[in-house]
Write a protein that holds these residues in place. Sequence first.
Motif, PDB file in Angstrom:
ATOM      1  N   GLY A 166      56.384  22.595  39.660  1.00 57.09           N
ATOM      2  CA  GLY A 166      55.632  23.512  38.809  1.00 57.09           C
ATOM      3  C   GLY A 166      54.952  22.801  37.656  1.00 57.09           C
ATOM      4  O   GLY A 166      53.789  23.074  37.337  1.00 57.09           O
ATOM      5  N   GLN A 167      55.673  21.873  37.023  1.00 54.48           N
ATOM      6  CA  GLN A 167      55.085  21.106  35.930  1.00 54.48           C
ATOM      7  C   GLN A 167      53.914  20.258  36.432  1.00 54.48           C
ATOM      8  O   GLN A 167      52.904  20.100  35.735  1.00 54.48           O
ATOM      9  CB  GLN A 167      56.151  20.197  35.300  1.00 54.48           C
ATOM     10  CG  GLN A 167      57.219  20.945  34.534  1.00 54.48           C
ATOM     11  CD  GLN A 167      56.646  21.732  33.371  1.00 54.48           C
ATOM     12  OE1 GLN A 167      55.920  21.190  32.539  1.00 54.48           O
ATOM     13  NE2 GLN A 167      56.963  23.013  33.315  1.00 54.48           N
ATOM     14  N   GLY A 168      54.053  19.738  37.644  1.00 56.66           N
ATOM     15  CA  GLY A 168      52.974  18.946  38.233  1.00 56.66           C
ATOM     16  C   GLY A 168      51.734  19.778  38.493  1.00 56.66           C
ATOM     17  O   GLY A 168      50.604  19.322  38.270  1.00 56.66           O
ATOM     18  N   ILE A 169      51.927  20.998  38.968  1.00 54.67           N
ATOM     19  CA  ILE A 169      50.792  21.890  39.216  1.00 54.67           C
ATOM     20  C   ILE A 169      50.070  22.210  37.915  1.00 54.67           C
ATOM     21  O   ILE A 169      48.834  22.168  37.843  1.00 54.67           O
ATOM     22  CB  ILE A 169      51.272  23.185  39.901  1.00 54.67           C
ATOM     23  CG1 ILE A 169      51.735  22.881  41.327  1.00 54.67           C
ATOM     24  CG2 ILE A 169      50.156  24.236  39.925  1.00 54.67           C
ATOM     25  CD1 ILE A 169      52.428  24.051  42.004  1.00 54.67           C
ATOM     26  N   ILE A 170      50.841  22.535  36.876  1.00 53.79           N
ATOM     27  CA  ILE A 170      50.236  22.850  35.582  1.00 53.79           C
ATOM     28  C   ILE A 170      49.458  21.646  35.048  1.00 53.79           C
ATOM     29  O   ILE A 170      48.323  21.783  34.580  1.00 53.79           O
ATOM     30  CB  ILE A 170      51.315  23.269  34.568  1.00 53.79           C
ATOM     31  CG1 ILE A 170      51.959  24.590  35.000  1.00 53.79           C
ATOM     32  CG2 ILE A 170      50.712  23.420  33.171  1.00 53.79           C
ATOM     33  CD1 ILE A 170      53.173  24.977  34.182  1.00 53.79           C
ATOM     34  N   HIS A 171      50.078  20.466  35.136  1.00 51.17           N
ATOM     35  CA  HIS A 171      49.430  19.249  34.635  1.00 51.17           C
ATOM     36  C   HIS A 171      48.127  18.983  35.388  1.00 51.17           C
ATOM     37  O   HIS A 171      47.093  18.676  34.773  1.00 51.17           O
ATOM     38  CB  HIS A 171      50.386  18.064  34.791  1.00 51.17           C
ATOM     39  CG  HIS A 171      49.852  16.777  34.241  1.00 51.17           C
ATOM     40  ND1 HIS A 171      49.653  16.556  32.890  1.00 51.17           N
ATOM     41  CD2 HIS A 171      49.442  15.636  34.876  1.00 51.17           C
ATOM     42  CE1 HIS A 171      49.161  15.344  32.711  1.00 51.17           C
ATOM     43  NE2 HIS A 171      49.031  14.770  33.891  1.00 51.17           N
ATOM     44  N   THR A 172      48.157  19.118  36.710  1.00 51.35           N
ATOM     45  CA  THR A 172      46.954  18.889  37.516  1.00 51.35           C
ATOM     46  C   THR A 172      45.878  19.909  37.175  1.00 51.35           C
ATOM     47  O   THR A 172      44.695  19.574  37.055  1.00 51.35           O
ATOM     48  CB  THR A 172      47.294  18.977  39.018  1.00 51.35           C
ATOM     49  OG1 THR A 172      48.306  18.012  39.319  1.00 51.35           O
ATOM     50  CG2 THR A 172      46.062  18.716  39.870  1.00 51.35           C
ATOM     51  N   TRP A 173      46.285  21.164  37.016  1.00 53.18           N
ATOM     52  CA  TRP A 173      45.353  22.236  36.684  1.00 53.18           C
ATOM     53  C   TRP A 173      44.652  21.950  35.352  1.00 53.18           C
ATOM     54  O   TRP A 173      43.446  22.157  35.216  1.00 53.18           O
ATOM     55  CB  TRP A 173      46.118  23.550  36.621  1.00 53.18           C
ATOM     56  CG  TRP A 173      45.292  24.778  36.392  1.00 53.18           C
ATOM     57  CD1 TRP A 173      44.528  25.441  37.307  1.00 53.18           C
ATOM     58  CD2 TRP A 173      45.178  25.515  35.167  1.00 53.18           C
ATOM     59  NE1 TRP A 173      43.948  26.552  36.727  1.00 53.18           N
ATOM     60  CE2 TRP A 173      44.322  26.615  35.414  1.00 53.18           C
ATOM     61  CE3 TRP A 173      45.726  25.359  33.897  1.00 53.18           C
ATOM     62  CZ2 TRP A 173      44.000  27.556  34.441  1.00 53.18           C
ATOM     63  CZ3 TRP A 173      45.392  26.290  32.914  1.00 53.18           C
ATOM     64  CH2 TRP A 173      44.547  27.362  33.188  1.00 53.18           C
TER      65      TRP A 173
END
Length: 206
Positions: A166-173
């Motif tokens: 989830g943190q990775g998705i937010i960071h990528t977004w």
Amino acid sequence: MSHAIKRKLSSQKKKDIIYTSAIELFRENGYDNTSMQDISRVTGISIGSIYHHYRNKAEILRRFGLAINERLLNLIEPTADNINNAQECIYNYLLEMAGNFDQMGYDLVSHLHDNAGSIWIDMDGQFVQGSTMEKLKPFIECALSQGTLISPYSSEQIAEYLHIAGQGIIHTWIILGGNQPMTEMTASFLQVLFRSLFHESIEDES
């Protein structure tokens, strides 16, 4: 009603007005472009009173983030129905969280993420709330014990993987400027991740 209760209710009402007005200003003008003085001007509440309720803007934004998490907790309550549909509940919980971030908008989400130290860590260096991992772990543990969730991993491992993802998705977004709906990114990624974590995965309905 006693005077003490009336004062407490009046204080809470004032705190709520500050919070609501601040979030509106954050959305209209941006977090960086909104000052505590701006909030005082819009609410008509003295700057001293505002600082009495909130030490800084980060505390207001923290309350916003906490409110989003609280609204979603019913999706992972260990009720019989939720446990019987455990994988779907976890999927919906994470997807709904992404949808809430889409509604928040790029500016507020990026500040929640980039200023995590000042927003989510207290003066003693402790998290002010349980992480997504800690929220998910009891639900996953219950589902594993009842056999409605099947995985070669422990509840702690599953929750940790989901939290990191989830943190990775937010960071990528954020890196991509928030141009793609986070719900789309999350749905696509979860399809792959769930096939790795669980023996049976949520099937893509599209």
